[in-house]
Design an enzyme around this catalytic site. Structure first.
Site, PDB file in Angstrom:
ATOM      1  N   GLU A 188      19.162  33.219 -27.380  1.00 46.34           N
ATOM      2  CA  GLU A 188      19.487  34.027 -26.214  1.00 46.34           C
ATOM      3  C   GLU A 188      20.985  34.184 -25.939  1.00 46.34           C
ATOM      4  O   GLU A 188      21.461  33.870 -24.838  1.00 46.34           O
ATOM      5  CB  GLU A 188      18.777  33.469 -24.970  1.00 46.34           C
ATOM      6  CG  GLU A 188      17.268  33.565 -25.068  1.00 46.34           C
ATOM      7  CD  GLU A 188      16.549  33.146 -23.796  1.00 46.34           C
ATOM      8  OE1 GLU A 188      17.201  32.581 -22.880  1.00 46.34           O
ATOM      9  OE2 GLU A 188      15.335  33.371 -23.699  1.00 46.34           O
ATOM     10  N   GLU A 289       9.503  33.597 -27.408  1.00 49.40           N
ATOM     11  CA  GLU A 289       9.206  33.013 -26.107  1.00 49.40           C
ATOM     12  C   GLU A 289       8.417  34.015 -25.271  1.00 49.40           C
ATOM     13  O   GLU A 289       8.749  35.194 -25.228  1.00 49.40           O
ATOM     14  CB  GLU A 289      10.479  32.615 -25.355  1.00 49.40           C
ATOM     15  CG  GLU A 289      11.282  31.490 -26.004  1.00 49.40           C
ATOM     16  CD  GLU A 289      12.470  31.058 -25.159  1.00 49.40           C
ATOM     17  OE1 GLU A 289      12.461  31.346 -23.934  1.00 49.40           O
ATOM     18  OE2 GLU A 289      13.399  30.445 -25.714  1.00 49.40           O
TER      19      GLU A 289
END
Length: 358
Positions: A188, A289
């Site tokens: 991320e 995710e």
């Protein structure tokens, strides 16, 4: 809406277990284990007001090692890997920090637990993705990067060079392990980091990893929440076995909070077209995710029965959309509390199947 045994059998019978030329990865993240997140494991932070792993290490000082050792030995055990296997899953994604092998103070290294995870994965027939979750300087300013606050990773070229060196060290140490499926370059990275900076880093990291890990080991990069920014990037034949990781949540943004429950389900279903476009125009993709969490506002004015139906439908809709990708990893396998983020709890509630197909 719970998955009945009949629906589970139908789900299994209708699945090919393949996405393109690759195995569909059905797995869980081992979050909160080797990279701490206070909201997931608040007991580790007891007696302190630390907000991240860096602060916790500073506050505990010489006692940090003993506390983290106790957490790491008990939070994820051999029984957990067996449970994951028995649920029909075939993979785990393991978040680690840049301090995993060589820990600058105040961090505590975790290499013995990476060894343990790979050993348990092999024993249980699971594949493991080693995910660099926190980088020097912090790539997103969030606590799961190891230190919350400023985003400094791209501000100093030495941070990026050090990240490449650490990834090469991972490949050198673990690249030949039979349970290793891939190495994820950086979790991320912030949308404030220029795409070209990330592309240069991804290419450099790929080159260094391939010095020690052959093409059978996937090199995974996160899309930085910019799903269609990676066209004509890291393509064959110059690059091989490269996979994009995208994270799909519907609970954090203002737009998420404005949707009704029904609109959330439609939005989740429509994500299938974006995933198909990514795989068609960019590279093989998996969802690294996702969860069953929706904003409270989306669920207000629903009865408890209706809420159960929506959560179960949200689970099934997402799973259906992910079937034509390289796979998925739920966030997360477990945490201290029961919620829509806790995979084991979601299975127990009947929101997710008791068993997934091979």
């Amino acid at each position: 809406m719970a998955f009945s045994q009949t629906s589970q059998n139908t789900f299994a019978a209708g699945s090919t277990g393949q996405a393109g030329n690759g195995l569909i990865l059905r797995g869980v993240n081992l979050g909160g284990w080797l990279v701490l997140e206070k909201w997931m494991v608040p007991k580790v932070y007891r007696g302190t007001d630390a907000v991240d792993e860096y602060q916790l290490g500073n506050m505990l000082g010489k006692d940090a090692r003993a506390r983290l050792q106790q957490h790491r030995e008990t939070f994820i055990t051999a029984e957990d890997f067996k449970w994951i296997k028995d649920a029909g899953l075939n993979a785990v994604r393991l978040p680690v920090g840049y301090w995993a092998l060589e820990a600058p103070k105040p961090y505590v290294e975790s290499s013995e637990f990476i060894d343990f995870a790979l050993e348990q994965a092999q024993q249980n027939g699971l594949k493991l993705i080693l995910d660099l979750h926190g980088a020097p300087g912090s790539q997103n300013g969030w606590d799961h990067s190891g230190r919350s606050g400023k985003i400094g990773w791209d501000k100093d070229p030495n941070n990026i060079k050090e990240t490449v060196r650490i990834l090469a060290a991972f490949a050198q140490k673990y690249g030949k392990h039979p349970a290793l499926y891939g190495i994820e370059l950086l979790n991320e990275p912030s949308t404030t980091i220029p795409v070209e900076t990330l592309k240069d880093f991804y290419r450099d990291a790929y080159t260094q990893i391939r010095r020690y890990a052959g093409p059978e080991i996937a090199v995974v990069f996160h899309d930085s929440f910019r799903a269609m920014a990676w066209q004509n990037f890291m393509k064959e034949p110059e690059y091989s076995n490269v996979i994009i990781d995208t994270h799909l949540y519907q609970c954090f943004g203002d737009e998420d909070r404005e949707r009704t429950a029904q609109e959330q389900l439609v939005f989740a279903l429509n994500r299938k077209s974006t995933l198909e476009q990514m795989q068609r125009q960019e590279l093989p993709t998996f969802v690294g995710e996702w969860s069953l969490a929706l904003p409270d506002r989306s669920m207000e004015n629903l009865s408890s029965f209706q809420g159960e139906l929506v959560t179960g439908a949200y689970a099934g809709t997402q799973l259906l959309c992910f079937e034509n990708t390289r796979g998925w990893f739920f966030w997360s396998y477990k945490m201290e509390s029961n919620s829509e983020w806790n995979f084991r709890y979601c299975v127990e509630r009947g929101w997710l199947p008791e068993h997934f197909p091979a």
